[in-house]
Design an enzyme around this catalytic site. Structure first.
Site, PDB file in Angstrom:
ATOM      1  CE  LYS A   1     -53.091  -1.637 -33.485  1.00 46.28           C
ATOM      2  NZ  LYS A   1     -53.088  -1.978 -32.069  1.00 46.28           N
TER       3      LYS A   1
ATOM      4  CD  GLN B   1     -52.917  -0.333 -28.826  1.00 45.23           C
ATOM      5  OE1 GLN B   1     -53.505  -0.539 -29.891  1.00 45.23           O
ATOM      6  NE2 GLN B   1     -51.670  -0.721 -28.632  1.00 45.23           N
TER       7      GLN B   1
ATOM      8  CG  ASP C   1     -54.782  -7.922 -30.441  1.00 45.64           C
ATOM      9  OD1 ASP C   1     -54.075  -7.715 -31.453  1.00 45.64           O
ATOM     10  OD2 ASP C   1     -54.971  -7.089 -29.546  1.00 45.64           O
TER      11      ASP C   1
END
Ligand code: NAP
Length: 281
Positions: free
Chosen positions: A52, A96, A119
């Protein structure tokens, strides 16, 4: 059959995003920033986070990783998220997953300012998506959606079958295709006759976590099949779709690996840029 090249599509999307970041920098004299919080030392999470960061830097975003040890207290993470929520240089925050057991995932998700929730997991974004309002959209279903639209720009009236009803994949996928005027059936572990459901479909999105669950004789000729699954087997990584069999009937199919996976990270970058743009209005 069209083999959907997720790597190529993700590279094209990253190129577009790179240009967008240059334009945003010229307009606002600043670039979008993505902050990722990584807790513990699970190897897959470390790899994802590294990828990422690399992709974020490639498109010109400001990227930061905050690392905590496995035994970090939940309140410390929440305090950090609150600080990031008010930091103007941070456009997007991602924690995460998975998290250590002593940390409440939902509490963490809800601590993130919905306008920085790249997200798309915050209840506010989930609600906005299902109401058809602007929102952050979870990265993997957004990537699937963009791949489907490349193959079939007009989805109105198509019958879509979503296999799996997770908050991460199946449910947001359903909302995205409903918004496109598809007739959507969402299936799960208690669905009585999955084969019959799939045989009706013009589009199938499989996000289950069972190797090669979706078989060749479940596919109507001309169906678009998107395989989200990533399953480790003795034969290597395979998807939720029996690739060889399904490719005989499908109009288009994503491979695993090299299909949906690369789009997920590209969509995270897109979400970060979109959060930045909304914050400038
Ligand atoms: P999940 O949370 O475990 O959900 C799986 C879903 O599949 C559940 O809704 C479950 O039904 C349903 N299911 C289980 N057995 C079934 C069966 N026999 N028939 C029909 N449905 C069944 O999984 P997830 O997080 O959505 O992930 C799914 C897969 O995608 C995994 O392989 C994961 O590694 C992969 N993944 C890939 C990416 C990517 O970037 N490519 C991103 C995320 C996840 P119930 O609700 O009834 O239990």
């Amino acid at each position: 059959m069209i083999l959907i090249d997720g790597k190529k599509e993700a590279a094209l999307l990253r190129e577009e995003l790179k240009k967008e970041v240059i334009n945003l920098k010229a307009k606002y004299n600043k670039v979008p920033g993505l902050t990722v919080i990584l807790i513990g030392d699970l190897t897959p999470s470390q790899i994802y986070v590294r990828n990422k960061e690399k992709s974020a830097k490639e498109v010109g975003l400001k990227s930061e990783i905050i690392k905590y040890p496995e035994n970090i207290e939940e309140k410390v993470v929440i305090e950090k998220i609150k600080e990031l929520n008010t930091n103007e240089t941070v456009s997007g925050i991602l924690v995460q997953l998975p998290l250590p057991k002593h940390i409440d995932k939902q509490k963490i998700i809800e601590a993130i300012d919905p306008s920085k929730d790249v997200d798309g997991f915050h209840p506010m974004n989930v609600g906005n998506l299902s109401s058809g309002y602007e929102s952050s959209i979870p990265c993997t279903p957004l990537g699937c959606y963009l791949l489907i639209k490349k193959i079939e720009p007009n989805l109105s009236g198509k019958k879509a079958v979503i296999v799996g009803r997770s908050n991460l994949n199946g449910k947001p996928m359903t909302q995205l295709l409903l918004k496109e005027n598809c007739t959507v059936t969402i299936t799960h572990s208690r669905t009585k006759d999955l084969k019959t459901e799939c045989l009706e479909a013009d589009i199938i999105v499989a996000a289950v976590g069972i190797p090669e669950l979706v078989k060749g004789d479940w596919i109507k000729k001309g169906c678009i099949v998107i395989d989200v699954g990533i399953n480790k087997t003795d034969q290597g990584i395979v998807g939720d779709v029996a690739f060889d069999e399904v490719s005989k009937n499908a109009k288009a199919l994503t491979p695993v690996p090299g299909g949906v996976g690369p789009m997920t990270i590209a969509c995270l970058l897109k979400n970060t840029i979109d959060c930045f743009k909304r914050s400038q209005i």
